[in-house]
Design a protein around this motif. Sequence first.
Motif, PDB file in Angstrom:
ATOM      1  N   LEU A 262      13.112   0.910  18.613  1.00 51.41           N
ATOM      2  CA  LEU A 262      12.851   0.837  19.887  1.00 51.41           C
ATOM      3  C   LEU A 262      12.499   1.580  20.966  1.00 51.41           C
ATOM      4  CD1 LEU A 262      16.743  -1.449  20.463  1.00 51.41           C
ATOM      5  CD2 LEU A 262      14.631  -2.175  19.600  1.00 51.41           C
ATOM      6  N   LEU A 282      23.419  -8.191  29.712  1.00 48.63           N
ATOM      7  CA  LEU A 282      24.589  -7.667  29.009  1.00 48.63           C
ATOM      8  C   LEU A 282      25.867  -7.467  29.294  1.00 48.63           C
ATOM      9  CD1 LEU A 282      21.622  -4.391  30.444  1.00 48.63           C
ATOM     10  CD2 LEU A 282      22.205  -5.534  28.110  1.00 48.63           C
TER      11      LEU A 282
ATOM     12  N   GLN B 259      20.749 -14.607  22.257  1.00 52.30           N
ATOM     13  CA  GLN B 259      21.218 -14.650  23.616  1.00 52.30           C
ATOM     14  C   GLN B 259      21.285 -13.020  24.276  1.00 52.30           C
ATOM     15  OE1 GLN B 259      25.393 -14.838  23.625  1.00 52.30           O
ATOM     16  NE2 GLN B 259      25.777 -15.549  25.647  1.00 52.30           N
ATOM     17  N   LEU B 260      20.995 -12.802  23.352  1.00 48.85           N
ATOM     18  CA  LEU B 260      21.400 -10.860  24.726  1.00 48.85           C
ATOM     19  C   LEU B 260      20.324 -10.754  24.942  1.00 48.85           C
ATOM     20  CD1 LEU B 260      22.914  -8.048  25.031  1.00 48.85           C
ATOM     21  CD2 LEU B 260      21.087  -7.422  23.402  1.00 48.85           C
ATOM     22  N   LEU B 261      18.571 -10.709  25.082  1.00 49.28           N
ATOM     23  CA  LEU B 261      17.715 -11.024  24.650  1.00 49.28           C
ATOM     24  C   LEU B 261      16.990 -11.581  25.865  1.00 49.28           C
ATOM     25  CD1 LEU B 261      15.119  -9.448  22.102  1.00 49.28           C
ATOM     26  CD2 LEU B 261      16.799  -8.119  23.861  1.00 49.28           C
ATOM     27  N   GLY B 262      18.001 -12.501  26.124  1.00 51.35           N
ATOM     28  CA  GLY B 262      17.617 -14.258  27.221  1.00 51.35           C
ATOM     29  C   GLY B 262      16.147 -14.939  26.211  1.00 51.35           C
ATOM     30  N   ALA B 345      22.505  -4.515  13.951  1.00 49.60           N
ATOM     31  CA  ALA B 345      22.769  -2.551  14.281  1.00 49.60           C
ATOM     32  C   ALA B 345      21.474  -3.171  15.823  1.00 49.60           C
ATOM     33  CB  ALA B 345      22.687  -2.246  13.250  1.00 49.60           C
ATOM     34  N   LEU B 346      20.470  -4.054  16.218  1.00 51.25           N
ATOM     35  CA  LEU B 346      19.549  -3.644  16.484  1.00 51.25           C
ATOM     36  C   LEU B 346      19.475  -4.309  17.716  1.00 51.25           C
ATOM     37  CD1 LEU B 346      16.187  -3.907  16.335  1.00 51.25           C
ATOM     38  CD2 LEU B 346      16.566  -5.949  15.769  1.00 51.25           C
ATOM     39  N   ALA B 349      21.332  -1.958  20.045  1.00 56.15           N
ATOM     40  CA  ALA B 349      20.675  -0.680  20.077  1.00 56.15           C
ATOM     41  C   ALA B 349      20.016  -1.060  21.104  1.00 56.15           C
ATOM     42  CB  ALA B 349      19.691  -0.694  18.911  1.00 56.15           C
ATOM     43  N   PHE B 350      19.305  -2.166  20.955  1.00 58.76           N
ATOM     44  CA  PHE B 350      19.113  -3.218  22.388  1.00 58.76           C
ATOM     45  C   PHE B 350      19.908  -3.519  23.595  1.00 58.76           C
ATOM     46  CE2 PHE B 350      15.912  -5.727  19.858  1.00 58.76           C
ATOM     47  CZ  PHE B 350      14.678  -5.470  20.757  1.00 58.76           C
ATOM     48  N   ARG B 351      20.956  -3.474  22.720  1.00 61.45           N
ATOM     49  CA  ARG B 351      22.079  -4.071  24.607  1.00 61.45           C
ATOM     50  C   ARG B 351      22.280  -2.504  25.257  1.00 61.45           C
ATOM     51  NH1 ARG B 351      26.378  -7.345  24.508  1.00 61.45           N
ATOM     52  NH2 ARG B 351      26.183  -7.498  22.553  1.00 61.45           N
ATOM     53  N   GLN B 353      20.346   0.255  25.056  1.00 64.80           N
ATOM     54  CA  GLN B 353      18.779   1.085  25.343  1.00 64.80           C
ATOM     55  C   GLN B 353      18.756  -0.188  27.019  1.00 64.80           C
ATOM     56  OE1 GLN B 353      15.744   3.066  22.801  1.00 64.80           O
ATOM     57  NE2 GLN B 353      17.689   3.165  21.203  1.00 64.80           N
ATOM     58  N   LEU B 354      18.803  -1.247  26.189  1.00 64.11           N
ATOM     59  CA  LEU B 354      17.915  -1.697  27.395  1.00 64.11           C
ATOM     60  C   LEU B 354      19.109  -1.702  29.075  1.00 64.11           C
ATOM     61  CD1 LEU B 354      17.757  -5.719  26.019  1.00 64.11           C
ATOM     62  CD2 LEU B 354      15.979  -3.279  26.968  1.00 64.11           C
ATOM     63  N   ALA B 355      20.114  -1.289  28.836  1.00 66.89           N
ATOM     64  CA  ALA B 355      21.392  -1.154  29.762  1.00 66.89           C
ATOM     65  C   ALA B 355      20.458   0.412  30.532  1.00 66.89           C
ATOM     66  CB  ALA B 355      22.036  -0.447  29.399  1.00 66.89           C
ATOM     67  N   ILE B 357      17.853   1.921  30.284  1.00 67.00           N
ATOM     68  CA  ILE B 357      16.243   1.232  31.320  1.00 67.00           C
ATOM     69  C   ILE B 357      16.668   0.234  32.828  1.00 67.00           C
ATOM     70  CG2 ILE B 357      13.854  -0.227  31.127  1.00 67.00           C
ATOM     71  CD1 ILE B 357      14.592   0.423  28.151  1.00 67.00           C
ATOM     72  N   ARG B 358      17.483  -0.461  32.611  1.00 66.85           N
ATOM     73  CA  ARG B 358      17.977  -1.067  33.878  1.00 66.85           C
ATOM     74  C   ARG B 358      18.111  -0.278  34.719  1.00 66.85           C
ATOM     75  NH1 ARG B 358      21.850  -6.271  33.615  1.00 66.85           N
ATOM     76  NH2 ARG B 358      19.264  -7.390  32.015  1.00 66.85           N
TER      77      ARG B 358
END
Lengths: 282, 361
Positions: A262, A282, B259-262, B345-346, B349-351, B353-355, B357-358
Amino acid sequence: MHSIVCIKQVPDSAQIRVHPVTNTIMRQGVPAIINPYDLFALEEALRLKDQLGGTVTVISMGPPQAEVALRQCLSYGADDAILISDRAFAGADTLATSFALAAALNKIRQNMPIDVIFTGKQTIDGDTAQVGPGVAKRLGYQLLTYVSKIVNLDVTQREIMVERRAEGGVQKLKTRLPCLITMLEGTNEMRFGEMADMFRAARYNVKVWDRLAAGIDDLEKVGLKGSPTVVGKVFAPKPRSQHAEIIEVHDHDPRNLAETLLAKLFTQHPKIAQELAKRAQL
Amino acid sequence: MTSEAPPKPMRRKVAVDPRFAHYRGVWVFIENERGQVHPVSWELLGEGRKLANTLSVPLAGVVMGTPVERTRQICQETFHYGADLCYLAQSDVLTDYRNEPYTQCLTDLVNTYQPEILMLGASTLGRDLAGSVATTLATGLTADCTELAIDPESRCLAATRPTFGGSLLCTIMTQRHRPQMATVRPRVMAMPDPDVNRSGQIIEQAFAMPEATIITKVLEFIPDDMSGKPNLAFADIIVAGGRGLKRAENFQLVWDLAQLLGAEVGASRPVVQAGWVEPDRQVGQSGKTVRPKLYIAIGISGAVQHRVGMEGSDVIIAINNDPNAPIFDFAHYGIVGNAMQIVHALTEAFRVQLAQIRQAS
Ligand SMILES: Cc1cc2nc3c(=O)[nH]c(=O)nc-3n(C[C@H](O)[C@H](O)[C@@H](O)COP(=O)(O)OP(=O)(O)OC[C@H]3O[C@@H](n4cnc5c(N)ncnc54)[C@H](O)[C@@H]3O)c2cc1C
Ligand SMILES: Cc1cc2nc3c(=O)[nH]c(=O)nc-3n(C[C@H](O)[C@H](O)[C@H](O)COP(=O)(O)OP(=O)(O)OC[C@H]3O[C@@H](n4cnc5c(N)ncnc54)[C@H](O)[C@@H]3O)c2cc1C
């Protein structure tokens, strides 16, 4: 009521393997099956026969071994089977195929008029969906593609009403017989053959017509000669300019791998990072 | 014969046949119904523009439809998407798509103006019409092309499509007939950017087929209820799973990440055949063609039939435990490992790191 069902014998794609080194198809031992989409056409024709009586004739253009596929159709309840087979048909594209099939169908209808011709939606090998429209045009029949349901068929009034899958919706059409229907998949379920039909199929003399029996004397219209499309080269797809960047970490830990991936993705594609951050649940 | 596939390669050298000298121009059939143009038509104009440039000939749209202002407007839009001219046929009998009048009208146009190339979308409408027109004109039609180019030697259209069952493609040419016809599935070619300042010439074609002579009648059109249906073709983010997930239960990993990524959920054909997800989600040659900004392929080998459905994605991430899986030949990023461990795990990690960034923005 006389229905025709066009079927094609195809290699069972589920069992095809590609040679890992040469990238060529390993055809040996791959069993041939009836094109799966054609079974929906056959079942629909058999249902019409259940309702209205009459005859179901199955026809195929193919090598001599395609007789097996036709015999299988007889075991499901088809009445008659014709294989058109001739060395001159080899290498046919869809234009040449529809020519040969239409010629044979013209012969058939001289003996017994045809009310409906059924084809499958497409095949699993050539996969063009062009033969049905081609046959209809050649015979001057009304063409009804992607039919999901026969709403009504009136043999005496020579009228048929169908639902067809169109872009963005379903079209309800009414037309006159004779017509050619390409049947949509999933619209019915093939029956189990009855014992009597299986015995009959095993003994049945599948008619084999060569080009003359099929009423074809113009060799320019069939096989490779009658095919405007020419296959120029067969090749493996090019890899993208570079192989994927493989993410690696020393400890092989999934969490670490995911985070490293990522970090790369988001720095190299900030727009995707923004887009994802915006929409993430989230 | 027919079941022997793929056909044997053949080399025939041909010069441009003088009989075809007057067949000129590249045409795209502009599919429109109820005032809506099918996006595949614009995609084809984008591709047609390149072909026409290579041949130094004009690119034309062909618009057929009901006689209302909207139909004429569509011609202007073909110019925005790259056409130089547009043939227009308007008639009440062309209001709903029906094979007979459409085949007649398009065949007439071709016979009158003689284009060298005619392309249509491989939609239900396009396939119905293309097969009929090609037979009427007795010319070659290459189905579902994934690549179109001009063969420099013969000036012929070199149309490439996957051959069945293997990881191979074949190039098909119609050398001795005109026009050369091809269909292309939606989303296979990129959508060009429209240029509203472009304009062109409209050429009207009279079409006088009396309704009484047309045998097939449209009784009703029932539009699809698209609510709740997946729309993969236009999804921006897709998470797709394949047979490498081993069991239906494991497919939940795909749903969780999506679902997490929409994101929309896609699948390879074996997964659909096994009934893990509905057929609408199949990506590939016999499923949907997609062009998302991000495509995550989990446990998918990357067979050519899958590849042609998704290689137009901007960024492809592949997770596969076989370092030699073909998908790594065209993905941008890869993780070699067990999906059952990595996907979870991915997602986490998205959850995280995206938080971050937001928050930062
Ligand atoms: C990899 C590959 C690519 C090809 N690409 C093209 C191409 O782009 N253009 C082209 O013109 N040809 C093409 N061909 C040739 C073409 O597939 C066959 O030669 C043609 O005979 C049948 O076309 P189809 O399999 O696409 O059938 P489709 O048109 O998909 O079949 C529709 C229906 O027609 C009926 N039908 C089809 N074939 C027969 C038959 N032999 N006997 C009885 N009924 C039949 C069946 O009911 C079937 O469900 C290709 C062949 C291969 C192997
Ligand atoms: C005419 C025709 C049309 C077709 N149309 C389509 C189509 O539209 N769409 C489509 O997808 N296919 C289509 N196919 C089928 C296609 O050829 C392939 O068979 C299919 O795409 C393979 O699906 P898959 O990658 O899920 O399965 P496989 O090829 O079996 O690949 C599974 C992958 O998962 C990996 N794997 C295994 N275990 C794990 C693990 N624990 N963790 C991570 N990875 C693992 C393996 O290394 C392998 O690469 C078509 C075929 C034909 C003949």
